[in-house]
Scaffold this motif. Structure first.
Motif, mmCIF file in Angstrom:
data_model
loop_
_atom_site.group_PDB
_atom_site.id
_atom_site.type_symbol
_atom_site.label_atom_id
_atom_site.label_comp_id
_atom_site.label_asym_id
_atom_site.label_seq_id
_atom_site.Cartn_x
_atom_site.Cartn_y
_atom_site.Cartn_z
ATOM 1 N N ARG A 1 0.838 -1.212 0.000
ATOM 2 C CA ARG A 1 0.000 0.000 0.000
ATOM 3 C C ARG A 1 0.867 1.254 0.000
ATOM 4 N NH1 ARG A 1 -1.020 4.203 -0.105
ATOM 5 N NH2 ARG A 1 -2.771 5.423 0.612
ATOM 6 N N LEU A 2 1.915 1.266 0.817
ATOM 7 C CA LEU A 2 2.774 2.447 0.915
ATOM 8 C C LEU A 2 3.620 2.658 -0.342
ATOM 9 C CD1 LEU A 2 3.888 2.197 4.638
ATOM 10 C CD2 LEU A 2 2.238 3.797 3.628
ATOM 11 N N ALA A 3 3.792 1.618 -1.146
ATOM 12 C CA ALA A 3 4.532 1.763 -2.403
ATOM 13 C C ALA A 3 3.781 2.694 -3.358
ATOM 14 C CB ALA A 3 4.755 0.400 -3.050
ATOM 15 N N LYS A 4 2.473 2.802 -3.188
ATOM 16 C CA LYS A 4 1.662 3.692 -4.028
ATOM 17 C C LYS A 4 1.803 5.144 -3.591
ATOM 18 C CE LYS A 4 -1.615 0.007 -4.801
ATOM 19 N NZ LYS A 4 -2.883 -0.535 -4.403
ATOM 20 N N SER A 5 1.731 5.378 -2.288
ATOM 21 C CA SER A 5 1.851 6.740 -1.745
ATOM 22 C C SER A 5 1.838 6.663 -0.227
ATOM 23 C CB SER A 5 0.697 7.620 -2.228
ATOM 24 O OG SER A 5 -0.525 7.175 -1.678
ATOM 25 N N PRO A 6 2.329 7.710 0.442
ATOM 26 C CA PRO A 6 2.241 7.747 1.905
ATOM 27 C C PRO A 6 0.778 7.710 2.349
ATOM 28 C CG PRO A 6 3.737 9.437 1.100
ATOM 29 C CD PRO A 6 3.040 8.863 -0.099
ATOM 30 N N ALA A 7 0.559 7.274 3.582
ATOM 31 C CA ALA A 7 -0.814 7.174 4.092
ATOM 32 C C ALA A 7 -0.829 7.448 5.586
ATOM 33 C CB ALA A 7 -1.374 5.783 3.813
ATOM 34 N N VAL A 8 -1.969 7.924 6.049
ATOM 35 C CA VAL A 8 -2.145 8.106 7.488
ATOM 36 C C VAL A 8 -2.485 6.747 8.093
ATOM 37 C CG1 VAL A 8 -2.802 10.536 7.302
ATOM 38 C CG2 VAL A 8 -4.558 8.777 7.255
ATOM 39 N N VAL A 9 -2.221 6.598 9.371
ATOM 40 C CA VAL A 9 -2.388 5.307 10.037
ATOM 41 C C VAL A 9 -3.825 4.805 9.934
ATOM 42 C CG1 VAL A 9 -2.298 4.146 12.277
ATOM 43 C CG2 VAL A 9 -0.428 5.637 11.574
ATOM 44 N N SER A 10 -4.791 5.680 10.094
ATOM 45 C CA SER A 10 -6.194 5.239 10.022
ATOM 46 C C SER A 10 -6.521 4.672 8.642
ATOM 47 C CB SER A 10 -7.138 6.386 10.373
ATOM 48 O OG SER A 10 -6.949 7.468 9.490
ATOM 49 N N GLY B 1 13.784 -0.501 9.008
ATOM 50 C CA GLY B 1 14.208 0.538 8.076
ATOM 51 C C GLY B 1 13.386 0.611 6.808
ATOM 52 N N LEU B 2 12.211 -0.022 6.808
ATOM 53 C CA LEU B 2 11.382 -0.039 5.608
ATOM 54 C C LEU B 2 10.471 1.179 5.492
ATOM 55 C CD1 LEU B 2 10.465 -3.819 5.596
ATOM 56 C CD2 LEU B 2 11.999 -2.624 4.029
ATOM 57 N N VAL B 3 10.012 1.688 6.623
ATOM 58 C CA VAL B 3 9.102 2.831 6.596
ATOM 59 C C VAL B 3 9.579 3.924 7.542
ATOM 60 C CG1 VAL B 3 7.104 1.380 6.025
ATOM 61 C CG2 VAL B 3 7.535 1.982 8.403
ATOM 62 N N THR B 4 9.102 5.113 7.295
ATOM 63 C CA THR B 4 9.318 6.230 8.206
ATOM 64 C C THR B 4 7.960 6.830 8.508
ATOM 65 O OG1 THR B 4 9.608 7.799 6.399
ATOM 66 C CG2 THR B 4 11.601 6.780 7.278
ATOM 67 N N ARG C 1 -0.663 10.774 12.214
ATOM 68 C CA ARG C 1 0.632 10.169 11.898
ATOM 69 C C ARG C 1 0.590 9.668 10.461
ATOM 70 N NH1 ARG C 1 5.041 8.813 14.292
ATOM 71 N NH2 ARG C 1 4.240 9.251 16.373
ATOM 72 N N THR C 2 1.550 10.146 9.665
ATOM 73 C CA THR C 2 1.656 9.742 8.262
ATOM 74 C C THR C 2 2.861 8.824 8.112
ATOM 75 O OG1 THR C 2 0.706 11.854 7.577
ATOM 76 C CG2 THR C 2 1.854 10.583 5.898
ATOM 77 N N VAL C 3 2.650 7.734 7.403
ATOM 78 C CA VAL C 3 3.686 6.718 7.212
ATOM 79 C C VAL C 3 4.048 6.672 5.731
ATOM 80 C CG1 VAL C 3 4.274 4.286 7.544
ATOM 81 C CG2 VAL C 3 2.656 5.390 9.092
ATOM 82 N N SER C 4 5.331 6.557 5.431
ATOM 83 C CA SER C 4 5.786 6.425 4.048
ATOM 84 C C SER C 4 6.839 5.347 3.935
ATOM 85 C CB SER C 4 6.362 7.718 3.485
ATOM 86 O OG SER C 4 6.523 8.715 4.384
ATOM 87 N N LEU C 5 6.923 4.790 2.752
ATOM 88 C CA LEU C 5 7.961 3.809 2.448
ATOM 89 C C LEU C 5 9.269 4.573 2.304
ATOM 90 C CD1 LEU C 5 8.306 0.786 1.835
ATOM 91 C CD2 LEU C 5 7.938 1.319 -0.561
ATOM 92 N N ARG C 6 10.309 4.094 2.966
ATOM 93 C CA ARG C 6 11.607 4.766 2.903
ATOM 94 C C ARG C 6 12.240 4.490 1.550
ATOM 95 N NH1 ARG C 6 16.814 3.699 3.683
ATOM 96 N NH2 ARG C 6 16.546 1.570 4.356
ATOM 97 N N PRO C 7 12.668 5.545 0.838
ATOM 98 C CA PRO C 7 13.306 5.328 -0.466
ATOM 99 C C PRO C 7 14.524 4.412 -0.328
ATOM 100 C CG PRO C 7 12.868 7.663 -0.097
ATOM 101 C CD PRO C 7 12.578 6.953 1.199
ATOM 102 N N GLY C 8 14.611 3.443 -1.211
ATOM 103 C CA GLY C 8 15.742 2.516 -1.196
ATOM 104 C C GLY C 8 15.656 1.451 -0.119
#
Length: 112
Positions: A26-35, A59-62, A70-77
């Motif tokens: 899911r996060l590979a598409k775009s950042p998302a809020v926890v809810s 180290g996969l997400v920030t 709280r917004t979660v995103s996939l860490r680049p690389g």
């Protein structure tokens, strides 16, 4: 053993769980809020937060928090270590087939 084996182990452990893999997809598409991340799962929010902590410690997400959101995103690389390891595991036959394919492509382009 590769010098990055500790990082690789953490990534593989984190991705061993189907819920965490779904979160990463899911996060590979775009950042998302926890809810938003919690919506497709039938689990309590603290359980989802635990999954996010595992992904973050690998180290996969920030994540960052603004107010109560709280917004979660996939860490680049983040998956580079996995890609590198898989590349090293390729068999010599696969590597030879790749070289043959490159040679045939070059030969075909010279003929045209």
């Amino acid at each position: 053993m590769p010098k990055y084996h500790g990082e690789l182990d953490a990534v593989l452990r984190a991705l061993a769980d189907p819920t965490r893999r779904a979160i990463v997809e899911r996060l590979a598409k775009s950042p998302a809020v926890v809810s938003e991340l919690a919506a497709p799962f039938s689990m309590a929010l603290p359980s989802l937060m635990q999954h996010l902590r595992v992904l973050e410690s690998a180290g996969l997400v920030t994540s960052h928090k603004i107010g109560r959101v709280r917004t979660v995103s996939l860490r680049p690389g983040a998956l580079d270590v996995l890609h590198l390891w898989l590349g090293e595991m390729r068999t010599p036959a696969e590597q030879q087939a790749d070289r043959l394919g490159i040679h045939l492509t070059r030969t075909a382009s010279k003929e045209t």
